[in-house]
Motif scaffolding. Sequence first.
Motif, PDB file in Angstrom:
ATOM      1  N   PHE A 135      -1.960  11.531 -17.548  1.00  0.00           N
ATOM      2  CA  PHE A 135      -1.832  10.090 -17.353  1.00  0.00           C
ATOM      3  C   PHE A 135      -1.426   9.754 -15.923  1.00  0.00           C
ATOM      4  O   PHE A 135      -0.754  10.544 -15.259  1.00  0.00           O
ATOM      5  CB  PHE A 135      -0.755   9.510 -18.286  1.00  0.00           C
ATOM      6  N   ALA A 136      -1.794   8.558 -15.507  1.00  0.00           N
ATOM      7  CA  ALA A 136      -1.241   7.930 -14.310  1.00  0.00           C
ATOM      8  C   ALA A 136      -0.611   6.615 -14.741  1.00  0.00           C
ATOM      9  O   ALA A 136      -1.226   5.851 -15.498  1.00  0.00           O
ATOM     10  CB  ALA A 136      -2.324   7.686 -13.276  1.00  0.00           C
ATOM     11  N   VAL A 137       0.593   6.368 -14.280  1.00  0.00           N
ATOM     12  CA  VAL A 137       1.281   5.110 -14.570  1.00  0.00           C
ATOM     13  C   VAL A 137       1.223   4.259 -13.309  1.00  0.00           C
ATOM     14  O   VAL A 137       1.709   4.672 -12.248  1.00  0.00           O
ATOM     15  CB  VAL A 137       2.738   5.364 -14.994  1.00  0.00           C
ATOM     16  N   LEU A 138       0.603   3.092 -13.423  1.00  0.00           N
ATOM     17  CA  LEU A 138       0.313   2.256 -12.257  1.00  0.00           C
ATOM     18  C   LEU A 138       0.977   0.889 -12.393  1.00  0.00           C
ATOM     19  O   LEU A 138       0.876   0.245 -13.441  1.00  0.00           O
ATOM     20  CB  LEU A 138      -1.207   2.072 -12.122  1.00  0.00           C
ATOM     21  N   ALA A 139       1.638   0.460 -11.313  1.00  0.00           N
ATOM     22  CA  ALA A 139       2.102  -0.929 -11.207  1.00  0.00           C
ATOM     23  C   ALA A 139       1.008  -1.686 -10.450  1.00  0.00           C
ATOM     24  O   ALA A 139       0.959  -1.660  -9.214  1.00  0.00           O
ATOM     25  CB  ALA A 139       3.425  -0.992 -10.467  1.00  0.00           C
ATOM     26  N   PRO A 140       0.088  -2.347 -11.150  1.00  0.00           N
ATOM     27  CA  PRO A 140      -1.142  -2.823 -10.515  1.00  0.00           C
ATOM     28  C   PRO A 140      -0.958  -3.984  -9.557  1.00  0.00           C
ATOM     29  O   PRO A 140      -1.786  -4.194  -8.670  1.00  0.00           O
ATOM     30  CB  PRO A 140      -2.033  -3.216 -11.697  1.00  0.00           C
ATOM     31  N   ASP A 141       0.117  -4.749  -9.721  1.00  0.00           N
ATOM     32  CA  ASP A 141       0.320  -5.913  -8.857  1.00  0.00           C
ATOM     33  C   ASP A 141       1.233  -5.619  -7.669  1.00  0.00           C
ATOM     34  O   ASP A 141       1.350  -6.437  -6.765  1.00  0.00           O
ATOM     35  CB  ASP A 141       0.892  -7.075  -9.676  1.00  0.00           C
ATOM     36  N   ASP A 142       1.887  -4.470  -7.677  1.00  0.00           N
ATOM     37  CA  ASP A 142       2.729  -4.091  -6.548  1.00  0.00           C
ATOM     38  C   ASP A 142       1.854  -3.693  -5.369  1.00  0.00           C
ATOM     39  O   ASP A 142       0.742  -3.168  -5.550  1.00  0.00           O
ATOM     40  CB  ASP A 142       3.644  -2.922  -6.910  1.00  0.00           C
TER      41      ASP A 142
END
Length: 447
Positions: free
Chosen positions: A385-392
């Motif tokens: 998995f990759a955990v992404l903060a998409p709006d940062d």
Amino acid sequence: MSGADVELVLRSTRVVTPDGTRPAAVAVADGRIDAVLPYGAELPAGARLEDFGDDVLLPGIVDTHVHVNDPGRTEWEGFWTATRAAAAGGITTLLDMPLNSLPPTTTVDHLRTKRQVAAPKAHIDTGFWGGAIPSNVKDLRPLYEAGVFGFKCFLSPSGVEEFPELDQEQLARSMAEIAGFGGLLIVHAEDPHHLADAPQHGGPAYADFLASRPRDAENTAIEGLIAHARRLNARVHVLHLSSGDALPLIAAARREGVRVTVESCPHFLTLTAEEVPDGATEFKCCPPIREAANQDALWEGLADGTIDCIVSDHSPCTTDLKTPDFATAWGGISSLQLGLPAIWTEARRRGHSLDDVARWMSAAPAELAGLTRKGAIEAGRDADFAVLAPDDTFTVDPAGLFHRNRVTAYAGKTLHGVVKSTWLRGVRIAADGTVGEPTGRLLERSH
């Protein structure tokens, strides 16, 4: 659930699955995804919960086009640095290209050498392409049986003398051999005659370099490749497509049943010729970064499915080889750690979703290489998995990259999407800009 002992549950309000993004809880047992459960499902007894809130849980990125250059040119990159950078960027699987290392992966003995070097250094799961060169048709089947995922060839000079290009007769011979055992041929498609006829001025002007690698060189090479594949019923893949003009050829061939797939790369999809300063050879690659209008055509090709996948073509070198002369500088873009945020930044601007990005950068590359346990968040797959903060957002500082040589065309760019953590078979291998010790496995093609 399967009944296996679930030791970990990863939960997010946004989990990207093959059926779309939804709130979910992903149960992990023995390094595999045991089940994708409703968000509020009761935790299995004894399971540890990791709750990511609204950060997005993506399948780990699969990058099937990486030049690690190890052994032999480890001052350019190396398995330790490349796989660390990959892990920091949300990549959980990469396939190493057969050239720019010494020896190149053109015999079983050379593959053995490569594997011995990679094994203790791989932070992520790592597999290998073989190489098809004029002298090694006899080595192709043994390499395939030894576990390479397919074969890379060039139709124009590769830039290193130990990996010569194939002429049309040699291409047909190698393709026929590979088709005979059901393998995949992946091709750097630029026609050498068009390149030889193009104006070669050299110097620092990007416009001159662009003129020296015309779209016609790609288009003609791809046309010829399709003709061979049609005649031999071979499976072929076009590497790092930069010419939008070739898309109708590829789409038409597919409609006829020709087995051709195609990739493009973050630099073609996010950078444009118009923005390249003179002498800025960190932007040099072959084929080249083209004009904005051409980039629009590539995005249309992604949207309509003609382009299957996006991979990095990470091709680094030492800083001194990036001289200000576009003719003599080494051609290659370093982007391994930055591919996911670079693509997400442009994709979101163009109205695409993270479902699209996961398909282009994880599912499709995994399918291309036959990595049946990678590429999706669904039961039975590896828990990558990759955990992404998409709006940062963040601004690219070369000093913060894990690549051995911190030369990048993305320096100073502000990108959307911060990779918070990366997980390999249910173990967190990178988090908040730090990477653990190597736990990657060496992969072989499934027999």
